[in-house]
Design an enzyme around this catalytic site. Sequence first.
Site, PDB file in Angstrom:
ATOM      1  N   THR A  12       5.928  -7.827  -7.560  1.00  0.00           N
ATOM      2  CA  THR A  12       4.901  -8.728  -8.096  1.00  0.00           C
ATOM      3  C   THR A  12       4.014  -8.017  -9.105  1.00  0.00           C
ATOM      4  OG1 THR A  12       4.911 -10.085  -6.130  1.00  0.00           O
ATOM      5  CG2 THR A  12       2.899 -10.123  -7.410  1.00  0.00           C
ATOM      6  N   SER A  58      11.381  -7.003  -4.395  1.00  0.00           N
ATOM      7  CA  SER A  58      11.746  -5.986  -3.385  1.00  0.00           C
ATOM      8  C   SER A  58      12.410  -6.566  -2.141  1.00  0.00           C
ATOM      9  CB  SER A  58      10.545  -5.122  -3.009  1.00  0.00           C
ATOM     10  OG  SER A  58       9.712  -5.756  -2.079  1.00  0.00           O
ATOM     11  N   THR A  91       5.659  -5.610  -2.733  1.00  0.00           N
ATOM     12  CA  THR A  91       4.976  -5.359  -1.457  1.00  0.00           C
ATOM     13  C   THR A  91       5.884  -5.625  -0.252  1.00  0.00           C
ATOM     14  OG1 THR A  91       4.123  -7.630  -1.335  1.00  0.00           O
ATOM     15  CG2 THR A  91       2.704  -5.981  -2.391  1.00  0.00           C
ATOM     16  N   ASP A  92       6.901  -6.488  -0.436  1.00  0.00           N
ATOM     17  CA  ASP A  92       7.630  -6.987   0.739  1.00  0.00           C
ATOM     18  C   ASP A  92       8.413  -5.923   1.499  1.00  0.00           C
ATOM     19  OD1 ASP A  92       6.594  -9.486   0.464  1.00  0.00           O
ATOM     20  OD2 ASP A  92       8.339 -10.351  -0.536  1.00  0.00           O
TER      21      ASP A  92
END
Length: 304
Positions: A12, A58, A91-92
């Site tokens: 992101t 990700s 972030t995932d």
Amino acid sequence: MKRIVILGTGGTIAGQARQAGDNVGYTAAQIAVGDLLAAIPALAGFALEAEQVAQVDSKDMSFAIWRALAQRSAHHLARDEVAGVVITHGTDTLEETAYFLHRVLAPAKPVVLTAAMRPANALAPDGPQNLLDAVRVAALPGARGVLACVAGAVHAGCDVRKVHPYRIDAFDSGDAGALGYIEEGHLRQLRDWPAGEALGLACTQREDWPRVDIVVSAAGVDGALVDALVALGARGIVAACTGNGTLSAALESALLRAQAAGVAVLRATRVGRGGIVETTAQALPSAGALTPVQARVELMLTLR
Ligand code: SIN
């Protein structure tokens, strides 16, 4: 001045929304890492190099990208003129990549992962501040280890986990607590830099990464999934356990069968904070304070 190398992988932080006010309906991994850096005037005082290792959301992080990331990080860290590496990431799965790099490299220089919860063209993006903070941490004399720098907090790569799907402050370090906080550009450090023994790059070279799956213990869960995984050739199974490492009786029986058949089994807790506290010797080993996804990385790296 020593150099900082920025390795881009997408996420992101490199995402773009059709409308600047949309912080959920955007597309991740759209902007080149060099362009992200160029848009942050406060980075002008640093000697930076940018390299695009990947450009993915990700959720689609792959073993091939992990291998490339470990290799490129090790390559740059070995250069005398490089003080540290920063990795822009989604972030995932940041938690998994951070733990992977911690176990493989345990570097004597800093490798700082950073990310954002809002796309780069948001009305008020968080990525530029996070990237600036990450570069500052990577440039700190004496900094070392795999770290994550998001929302003004610095976490050890072995502790960091995503704890919120939307808020900008989406990460914490579980019971370990943050390593420190960035305040007015300075790190207020609460704990020592992360340490550990590197497994080394060799363990990432394999084409045949062992299949390791996660099964979740929950009300009414039976052992069918475990039996199916064994039939599928899984080499390892992580059980995301209830509470303090407990399993439904049916799931436990199936996992014991799997273990007897040569599958490596680890119990991790599905509870967000804290690790398993052992009471008595258990037939199925505990992953301690590792989260289920960290435990999966651990097995993938150490299974032969
Ligand atoms: C991703 O993980 O690449 C998308 C979500 C995010 O970065 O917050």
